[in-house]
Design a protein around this motif. Sequence first.
Motif, PDB file in Angstrom:
ATOM      1  N   GLY A  17       3.486  70.953  17.923  1.00 38.34           N
ATOM      2  CA  GLY A  17       3.540  71.020  19.379  1.00 38.34           C
ATOM      3  C   GLY A  17       2.736  69.922  20.043  1.00 38.34           C
ATOM      4  N   TRP A  21       4.337  66.918  22.114  1.00 32.89           N
ATOM      5  CA  TRP A  21       3.959  66.712  23.515  1.00 32.89           C
ATOM      6  C   TRP A  21       3.516  65.270  23.739  1.00 32.89           C
ATOM      7  CZ3 TRP A  21      -0.987  65.562  25.387  1.00 32.89           C
ATOM      8  CH2 TRP A  21      -1.095  65.569  26.786  1.00 32.89           C
ATOM      9  N   ALA A  98      10.055  74.827  16.103  1.00 31.91           N
ATOM     10  CA  ALA A  98       9.630  75.545  17.309  1.00 31.91           C
ATOM     11  C   ALA A  98       8.433  74.849  17.953  1.00 31.91           C
ATOM     12  CB  ALA A  98       9.294  76.990  16.976  1.00 31.91           C
ATOM     13  N   GLY A  99       7.525  74.345  17.144  1.00 35.72           N
ATOM     14  CA  GLY A  99       6.397  73.588  17.687  1.00 35.72           C
ATOM     15  C   GLY A  99       6.854  72.315  18.379  1.00 35.72           C
ATOM     16  N   TYR A 101       9.860  71.721  19.776  1.00 32.67           N
ATOM     17  CA  TYR A 101      10.504  72.051  21.045  1.00 32.67           C
ATOM     18  C   TYR A 101       9.515  72.659  22.034  1.00 32.67           C
ATOM     19  CZ  TYR A 101      15.062  70.940  19.125  1.00 32.67           C
ATOM     20  OH  TYR A 101      16.131  70.291  18.576  1.00 32.67           O
ATOM     21  N   GLY A 102       8.527  73.354  21.524  1.00 29.48           N
ATOM     22  CA  GLY A 102       7.490  73.881  22.410  1.00 29.48           C
ATOM     23  C   GLY A 102       6.697  72.775  23.082  1.00 29.48           C
ATOM     24  N   GLY A 105       8.882  71.212  25.649  1.00 32.55           N
ATOM     25  CA  GLY A 105       9.020  72.141  26.779  1.00 32.55           C
ATOM     26  C   GLY A 105       7.788  72.150  27.657  1.00 32.55           C
ATOM     27  N   VAL A 106       6.609  72.104  27.048  1.00 35.81           N
ATOM     28  CA  VAL A 106       5.369  72.057  27.838  1.00 35.81           C
ATOM     29  C   VAL A 106       5.298  70.758  28.625  1.00 35.81           C
ATOM     30  CG1 VAL A 106       2.850  71.857  27.641  1.00 35.81           C
ATOM     31  CG2 VAL A 106       4.065  73.640  26.382  1.00 35.81           C
ATOM     32  N   ALA A 125      14.222  74.778  25.453  1.00 37.37           N
ATOM     33  CA  ALA A 125      13.056  74.635  24.595  1.00 37.37           C
ATOM     34  C   ALA A 125      12.362  75.987  24.393  1.00 37.37           C
ATOM     35  CB  ALA A 125      12.077  73.616  25.190  1.00 37.37           C
ATOM     36  N   GLY A 126      12.241  76.759  25.451  1.00 37.08           N
ATOM     37  CA  GLY A 126      11.610  78.074  25.339  1.00 37.08           C
ATOM     38  C   GLY A 126      12.390  79.035  24.463  1.00 37.08           C
ATOM     39  N   VAL A 129      11.825  78.141  20.875  1.00 33.05           N
ATOM     40  CA  VAL A 129      10.554  78.670  20.361  1.00 33.05           C
ATOM     41  C   VAL A 129      10.699  80.155  20.035  1.00 33.05           C
ATOM     42  CG1 VAL A 129       8.146  79.152  20.965  1.00 33.05           C
ATOM     43  CG2 VAL A 129       9.144  76.930  21.508  1.00 33.05           C
TER      44      VAL A 129
END
Length: 164
Positions: A17, A21, A98-99, A101-102, A105-106, A125-126, A129
């Motif tokens: 994640g 990011w 998931a990390g 896309y998380g 998404g953040v 994205a959510g 996750v």
Amino acid sequence: MKQLRIGVLAGLFAVAGVLSWAGARLWDSFGTLPSVPVAAPIVLAVIAVALFATALSLRARLRAQRERRPGAKGVDPLLAARAVVFGQASALVASLVAGMYGGVGVFLGLDGLEASARRDQVIYAGTSVLAGACVVAAAFFMERVCKLPEDDEENGDGPDASRA
């Protein structure tokens, strides 16, 4: 075979994640960020359903075998081992995805949700996750279903552990 550990999966999720990011931030500063595919949560959900259905099937067959029902179809130990390995591999990959896309998404959520396209990307994205968490839960369920009773005694958690 070692069991899945939630700490390892959470660590993979967190590292992926943060890196995602940072990568999204860097990529967005140089140009347009690639979009989160609509298929991402769908594929993860299909994997979760496949794992859960396999675990339910194995659980029913193992229960019938334990209860010595007539005509009960046994479970090949190699099949159970392969199912557990598939579950573990799926959980590791799902936590990384998931990390990733998380993190994206953040970044998209903090960057602003004025545009409907950005809102849709954050939703995709959510849900990715969430679907990744479902894959991890199904993998833990698969591992629990295929766990042998002797595994508890080897780890020192069995009934003889209190006597030692």
